[in-house]
Design a protein around this motif. Structure first.
Motif, PDB file in Angstrom:
ATOM      1  N   VAL A  11       0.824  -1.204   0.000  1.00  0.00           N
ATOM      2  CA  VAL A  11       0.000   0.000   0.000  1.00  0.00           C
ATOM      3  C   VAL A  11       0.860   1.258   0.000  1.00  0.00           C
ATOM      4  N   LEU A  12       1.980   1.236   0.705  1.00  0.00           N
ATOM      5  CA  LEU A  12       2.831   2.420   0.819  1.00  0.00           C
ATOM      6  C   LEU A  12       3.791   2.581  -0.349  1.00  0.00           C
ATOM      7  N   GLU A  13       4.157   1.495  -0.986  1.00  0.00           N
ATOM      8  CA  GLU A  13       5.206   1.535  -2.005  1.00  0.00           C
ATOM      9  C   GLU A  13       4.915   2.496  -3.152  1.00  0.00           C
ATOM     10  N   PRO A  14       3.658   2.642  -3.649  1.00  0.00           N
ATOM     11  CA  PRO A  14       3.433   3.582  -4.758  1.00  0.00           C
ATOM     12  C   PRO A  14       3.824   5.022  -4.452  1.00  0.00           C
ATOM     13  N   PHE A  15       3.913   5.387  -3.173  1.00  0.00           N
ATOM     14  CA  PHE A  15       4.243   6.764  -2.813  1.00  0.00           C
ATOM     15  C   PHE A  15       5.746   7.001  -2.713  1.00  0.00           C
ATOM     16  N   VAL A  29       8.824   5.948   8.624  1.00  0.00           N
ATOM     17  CA  VAL A  29       8.863   5.967  10.089  1.00  0.00           C
ATOM     18  C   VAL A  29       7.726   6.823  10.634  1.00  0.00           C
ATOM     19  N   LEU A  30       7.509   7.989  10.031  1.00  0.00           N
ATOM     20  CA  LEU A  30       6.448   8.881  10.506  1.00  0.00           C
ATOM     21  C   LEU A  30       5.072   8.268  10.276  1.00  0.00           C
ATOM     22  N   VAL A  31       4.858   7.634   9.132  1.00  0.00           N
ATOM     23  CA  VAL A  31       3.550   7.057   8.835  1.00  0.00           C
ATOM     24  C   VAL A  31       3.228   5.921   9.794  1.00  0.00           C
ATOM     25  N   ILE A  32       4.145   4.968   9.926  1.00  0.00           N
ATOM     26  CA  ILE A  32       3.892   3.821  10.803  1.00  0.00           C
ATOM     27  C   ILE A  32       3.844   4.271  12.256  1.00  0.00           C
TER      28      ILE A  32
END
Length: 449
Positions: A11-15, A29-32
């Motif tokens: 889910v995060l990889e496209p960004f 790190v900030l997202v998780i």
């Protein structure tokens, strides 16, 4: 940072294309950390949740928000593409737009202004407060773990107050003007494919209606009972000189047709709020909505009356002339899901608890928190096996269906179980813990406040 479950990485990889490699590591790190943290969602809270309280170069994580070069609009485009993949085949693309107030104060927050607090105000009392106003556009998606559609935000824009724009020497843009910007952005990202836009009475604007028609979109909103409605103009005789009339005869105001709708209106039963169904009487027609100086807009108006007399008469309109009145009402009811999203982001994702003072960080943090709501739903959507047991019920509270707090708890459990409990102890002896106690610990830690 510990290894993440593959579904979360997907889910995060496209960004990742938005950032440089060092910035992307800190952004993850900030997202998780924000997903795992409880209470205020500050950068330091995210670092503590990730076990980085001893990190001396913590300013690198702050730079992701206040200095790093990455485009929030490009991120919104990527997120919209991921959310559109959730729509089942044949389901129309429906988006909702609304503004929300973030209560913030401080001399360094230049975009703030004095606004009416819709949550604390009532019909007899108006409460104002200092804050920052945001315009949010969300995709309305039917999710498999809930009976109602969910509003998943993908685009959030800061709307500086008029005082802030005057002080900065900028031309002030109204809410409708910012909505025009959003419509053009979505039309550019989606091409010429049709879609629908739903807004409350603040977005009942002829100019916005024409903009939507230009970009293959349908606008649905409220309509004032005293709106200027006209019939179509009569055909112009051949050879007649002069300007062709834009409107025909003026129609009676909807306020004068309430009794007609109550006695002669069509009886329809539509899906209503809280999963109920509501029987209403409706009167509908096609007319030209006219305001001096603007080309009249062809609309279908819908006058709604409650036979039980509990609700006041109200009117709606759509630029799609073929939509039935019942469908217009049903789609407008969907708009309330965006209000639910605003409340969930405040309660569970810490909107209004961040403490950035940099203008760039302020303009980025709230849109990221709004996008996290959608990212959590994207993650849960890939865990099909957990949908039947997603709702966290108890003996004294039987939860009929899952809410966002259940989705966030599931994401936290997956991060902890797959990232922190996949290796054995090293030098020290392992600590024995029963599966029941471990399950209880995870359940309490994953539960949102």
């Amino acid at each position: 940072m510990p290894a993440l479950p593959l579904t979360i990485v997907a889910v995060l990889e496209p960004f990742a294309v938005l950032f440089t490699r060092p910035s992307w590591a800190h952004a993850q790190v900030l997202v998780i950390g924000t997903l795992l943290a409880q209470g205020p969602r500050t950068v330091t809270a995210a670092l503590r949740a990730m076990g980085l309280s001893g990190e001396r170069r913590f300013e690198r994580d702050h730079r992701v928000l206040n200095r790093a070069r990455w485009s929030g609009l490009r991120g919104a485009q990527i997120l919209l593409g991921l959310l559109l993949a959730l729509l089942p085949a044949g389901v129309p693309i429906v988006m909702a737009v609304d503004e929300t107030l973030e209560r913030r104060f401080g001399p360094r927050i230049r975009a703030k202004g004095v606004y009416r607090d819709a949550v604390r105000s009532s019909r007899g009392k108006v409460v104002t407060c200092l804050g920052v106003e945001w315009l949010v556009m969300a995709l309305l998606v039917p999710v498999p773990w809930s009976q109602r559609v969910w509003a998943l935000p993908f685009l959030t824009l800061l709307m500086p107050s008029e005082q802030a724009d005057t002080a900065a020497g900028r031309r002030h843009r109204t809410t409708v003007e910012w909505t025009l910007v959003m419509v053009r952005l979505v039309a550019r990202w989606r091409g010429r494919r049709p879609w629908m836009l739903i807004g409350d009475g603040r977005y009942a604007c002829i100019r916005l209606g024409w903009e939507c028609l230009t970009h293959q979109a349908t606008l649905i909103s409220r309509l004032r009972l005293d709106a200027r409605l006209f019939a179509k103009p009569e055909p112009v005789p051949p050879g007649r000189r002069g300007r062709k009339p834009q409107t025909g005869a003026r129609l009676a105001k909807l306020a004068s047709r309430v009794e007609e709708a109550r006695t002669q209106g069509e009886v329809v039963t539509v899906p209503w709020y809280r999963g109920q169904r509501k029987t209403l009487r409706v009167l509908s027609g096609i007319a030209l909505w006219h305001t001096p100086g603007i080309t009249p807009l062809p609309i279908r108006w819908v006058l709604v009356v409650d036979p039980e007399g509990r609700l006041p008469a109200q009117a709606f309109f759509t630029t799609a002339l073929t939509l039935t009145p019942a469908r217009v009402i049903e789609l407008f009811v969907w708009r309330w899901s965006l209000e639910v999203t605003f409340e969930e982001t405040r309660r569970h994702l810490g909107v209004e608890t961040q403490r950035q003072w940099s203008e760039l960080a302020i303009a980025r943090t709230t849109p990221v928190l709004m996008a996290l709501f959608s990212l959590v739903c994207l993650m849960v959507h890939r865990w099909r096996a957990h949908w039947p047991t997603l709702a966290r019920s108890s003996a004294w509270y039987l939860k009929p269906e899952a809410t966002f707090s259940d989705c966030l708890a599931l994401v936290r459990r997956r991060i902890w179980s797959e990232s922190y409990f996949d290796t054995s102890a090293g030098a020290q002896d392992p600590v024995q813990i029963s599966p029941q106690r471990l399950e209880r610990l995870l359940d309490q830690r994953a539960a949102t406040a």
